[in-house]
Design a protein around this motif. Structure first.
Motif, mmCIF file in Angstrom:
data_model
loop_
_atom_site.group_PDB
_atom_site.id
_atom_site.type_symbol
_atom_site.label_atom_id
_atom_site.label_comp_id
_atom_site.label_asym_id
_atom_site.label_seq_id
_atom_site.Cartn_x
_atom_site.Cartn_y
_atom_site.Cartn_z
ATOM 1 N N GLY A 187 -14.286 -98.426 20.554
ATOM 2 C CA GLY A 187 -14.361 -99.872 20.787
ATOM 3 C C GLY A 187 -15.699 -100.278 21.351
ATOM 4 N N SER A 214 -18.365 -101.265 20.295
ATOM 5 C CA SER A 214 -19.077 -102.478 19.817
ATOM 6 C C SER A 214 -18.701 -103.675 20.699
ATOM 7 C CB SER A 214 -18.707 -102.759 18.358
ATOM 8 O OG SER A 214 -17.286 -102.823 18.240
ATOM 9 N N ASN A 225 -6.525 -107.267 11.627
ATOM 10 C CA ASN A 225 -7.681 -108.149 11.433
ATOM 11 C C ASN A 225 -7.500 -108.934 10.136
ATOM 12 O OD1 ASN A 225 -10.094 -109.432 11.029
ATOM 13 N ND2 ASN A 225 -11.346 -107.693 11.758
ATOM 14 N N TYR A 234 -9.685 -109.700 6.801
ATOM 15 C CA TYR A 234 -9.839 -108.817 5.638
ATOM 16 C C TYR A 234 -8.775 -109.062 4.568
ATOM 17 C CZ TYR A 234 -12.760 -106.319 9.005
ATOM 18 O OH TYR A 234 -13.700 -105.992 9.947
ATOM 19 N N TYR A 236 -5.065 -109.514 18.369
ATOM 20 C CA TYR A 236 -6.010 -108.515 17.852
ATOM 21 C C TYR A 236 -7.271 -108.541 18.697
ATOM 22 C CZ TYR A 236 -8.445 -105.498 14.508
ATOM 23 O OH TYR A 236 -9.097 -104.439 13.925
ATOM 24 N N GLY A 265 -9.609 -105.896 18.658
ATOM 25 C CA GLY A 265 -10.721 -105.263 17.942
ATOM 26 C C GLY A 265 -11.232 -104.034 18.670
ATOM 27 N N SER A 266 -10.448 -103.568 19.626
ATOM 28 C CA SER A 266 -10.730 -102.307 20.327
ATOM 29 C C SER A 266 -9.436 -101.513 20.260
ATOM 30 C CB SER A 266 -11.117 -102.598 21.779
ATOM 31 O OG SER A 266 -11.328 -101.394 22.474
ATOM 32 N N PHE A 267 -9.453 -100.409 19.482
ATOM 33 C CA PHE A 267 -8.207 -99.721 19.153
ATOM 34 C C PHE A 267 -7.422 -99.328 20.408
ATOM 35 C CE2 PHE A 267 -5.015 -97.687 17.000
ATOM 36 C CZ PHE A 267 -5.064 -96.305 16.918
ATOM 37 N N PHE A 311 0.777 -102.422 15.187
ATOM 38 C CA PHE A 311 -0.669 -102.487 14.969
ATOM 39 C C PHE A 311 -0.943 -101.948 13.565
ATOM 40 C CE2 PHE A 311 -5.166 -102.306 15.887
ATOM 41 C CZ PHE A 311 -5.617 -101.254 15.107
ATOM 42 N N LYS A 352 -13.230 -103.616 1.712
ATOM 43 C CA LYS A 352 -14.455 -104.287 2.217
ATOM 44 C C LYS A 352 -15.657 -103.346 2.217
ATOM 45 C CE LYS A 352 -13.834 -103.682 7.254
ATOM 46 N NZ LYS A 352 -12.721 -102.726 7.105
ATOM 47 N N LYS A 400 -10.660 -97.867 8.374
ATOM 48 C CA LYS A 400 -11.779 -97.549 9.270
ATOM 49 C C LYS A 400 -11.449 -96.473 10.300
ATOM 50 C CE LYS A 400 -14.903 -99.945 12.468
ATOM 51 N NZ LYS A 400 -15.199 -101.245 13.106
ATOM 52 N N ARG A 455 -10.255 -93.118 12.267
ATOM 53 C CA ARG A 455 -10.366 -91.703 11.944
ATOM 54 C C ARG A 455 -9.100 -90.953 12.348
ATOM 55 N NH1 ARG A 455 -15.705 -94.163 12.953
ATOM 56 N NH2 ARG A 455 -14.494 -94.950 14.682
HETATM 57 P P1 P6P Z 1 -12.670 -104.284 12.792
HETATM 58 C C1 P6P Z 1 -14.003 -100.517 17.188
HETATM 59 O O1 P6P Z 1 -15.266 -100.628 16.568
HETATM 60 C C2 P6P Z 1 -13.060 -99.829 16.197
HETATM 61 O O2 P6P Z 1 -13.529 -98.588 15.830
HETATM 62 C C3 P6P Z 1 -11.668 -99.727 16.807
HETATM 63 O O3 P6P Z 1 -11.703 -99.567 18.176
HETATM 64 C C4 P6P Z 1 -11.030 -101.048 16.396
HETATM 65 O O4 P6P Z 1 -9.615 -100.973 16.278
HETATM 66 C C5 P6P Z 1 -11.666 -101.291 15.032
HETATM 67 O O5 P6P Z 1 -12.936 -100.643 15.045
HETATM 68 C C6 P6P Z 1 -11.881 -102.762 14.784
HETATM 69 O O6 P6P Z 1 -12.397 -102.851 13.468
HETATM 70 O O7 P6P Z 1 -13.003 -103.933 11.361
HETATM 71 O O8 P6P Z 1 -11.377 -105.065 12.896
HETATM 72 O O9 P6P Z 1 -13.793 -104.900 13.571
#
Ligand code: P6P
Length: 337
Positions: free
Chosen positions: A119, A121, A210, A213, A243, A245-247, A261, A268, A276, A278
């Motif tokens: 997460g 980013s 998200n 998408y 959501y 955006g941090s798993f 989730f 995309k 996305k 892993r």
């Molecule tokens: P998107 C954060 O960069 C991450 O790897 C996970 O923590 C999060 O669930 C996912 O990407 C979010 O991805 O494509 O929705 O921005």
């Protein structure tokens, strides 16, 4: 009263005593991991105050820009875990290849797979981020480590867990006997039991995906997400959409409150057709935790823990959370509805 909480070390020793075969090596491994996480937590909590935000200018094996905190967390964990004395090799989301513990260091047969700072980013926006870990035993008779020692089903994990760095720092982990949560008391630097025997509600009230998408999803995925958008809870209310955006943050909310989730396969990025997230360092450990808490996790077809990995950084679609929500999603993905 102060000092009457159960520390994570005490909890580990109680579980160790309950396991006749336990030798204390897994306890040692987790204690070293906890020390590494305390160091990361300290840096995360002062990010923005020191020059540890932003980018290093490098790009990792995932093709993602490496953030200074990512790099710091990765180096701390590799340095600490090499010195745990119980690990023979590691794999990090930040490193292309496996990391073998040097022969001059004491080694045993545990294998650690981790995402040092998931997460990341979101770091600059002060959003909760986390460290995810998965622990296996080396089972091959070979005296040396190969990639095959890592490509094992999630059902073979010895332990799995995550640290979440947010308003408080928490550790949530399982060794196959349920899921427990510990909250760091920074005043004494100790993780104390705060969430005993976590269980996820059988059906939830939240869906997490998200939706930007949608145009990249196949029809079954659209139908699955639309199901939850139109579904009513027992109380007659619509599901809530959440959501982050941090798993780790989305997962932690899901674990405590219930719901589903989803990070489905999408079109995309042609380089990532299977979604996305892993398998080895993110989805399999979280699937182990959610199952131990009474939930479920599939890739839309099969149980995540049954997937035989074919490569170290393999990505998989994921539907995880409350058992009944995941079953419904998986049924729709398989065309049963
Ligand atoms: P998107 C954060 O960069 C991450 O790897 C996970 O923590 C999060 O669930 C996912 O990407 C979010 O991805 O494509 O929705 O921005």
């Amino acid at each position: 009263m102060e000092g009457l909480g159960i520390t994570v070390t005490e909890h580990l020793l109680i579980h160790q005593k309950e396991s006749p075969a336990a030798t204390g090596r897994l306890t040692r491994l987790l204690q070293e991991l906890i020390f590494g996480a305390k160091i990361i937590s300290r840096e995360v909590n002062k990010a923005g105050l020191v020059d540890i935000m932003g980018l290093t200018g490098e790009v990792n094996v995932q093709g993602e820009r490496v953030r200074k905190l990512d790099d710091f967390a990765n180096h701390v964990l590799i340095y600490r875990m090499e010195r745990s004395g119980v690990i023979c090799a590691m794999a990090s989301e930040e490193n292309a290849d496996i990391i073998t513990v040097p022969e001059h260091m004491s080694r045993e047969d545990y294998i650690l797979i981790f995402d040092p700072l998931d997460g990341s980013s979101n770091i600059d926006a002060n959003v909760n981020i986390g460290t995810i870990f998965s622990i296996h035993r080396k089972v091959s008779e070979r005296p040396y480590i190969t990639l095959d020692d890592f490509l094992r089903r999630g059902s073979k994990q010895v332990a799995a867990g995550y640290f979440i760095y947010g308003p408080s720092t928490m550790l949530v982990y399982t060794t196959g006997k349920g899921v427990n949560g510990f909250t760091l008391d920074p005043s004494v630097g100790e993780f104390l039991l705060s969430h005993r025997n976590i269980t996820i509600p059988e059906i939830g009230k939240i869906y997490s995906v998200n939706e930007a998408y949608t145009c990249y999803w196949d029809e079954r995925t659209k139908k699955t997400v639309n199901y939850f958008k139109s579904q009513k809870t027992k109380g007659g209310k619509p599901y809530a959409a959440r959501y982050i955006g941090s798993f780790v943050a989305d997962f932690h909310r899901n674990l405590l409150y219930g719901g589903i989730f989803m990070y489905p396969a999408d079109k995309k990025d042609p380089a990532k057709p299977r979604g996305k997230l892993r398998l080895l360092c993110e989805v399999a450990p979280m699937a182990y935790i959610i199952e131990q808490a009474g939930g479920a996790a599939t890739d839309g077809e099969q149980n995540i823990l049954d997937i035989k990995p074919s490569e170290l950084h393999q990505r998989v679609p994921v539907f995880l959370g409350s058992k009944l929500d995941v079953k419904k999603a998986t049924d729709i993905m398989q065309g049963k509805h």
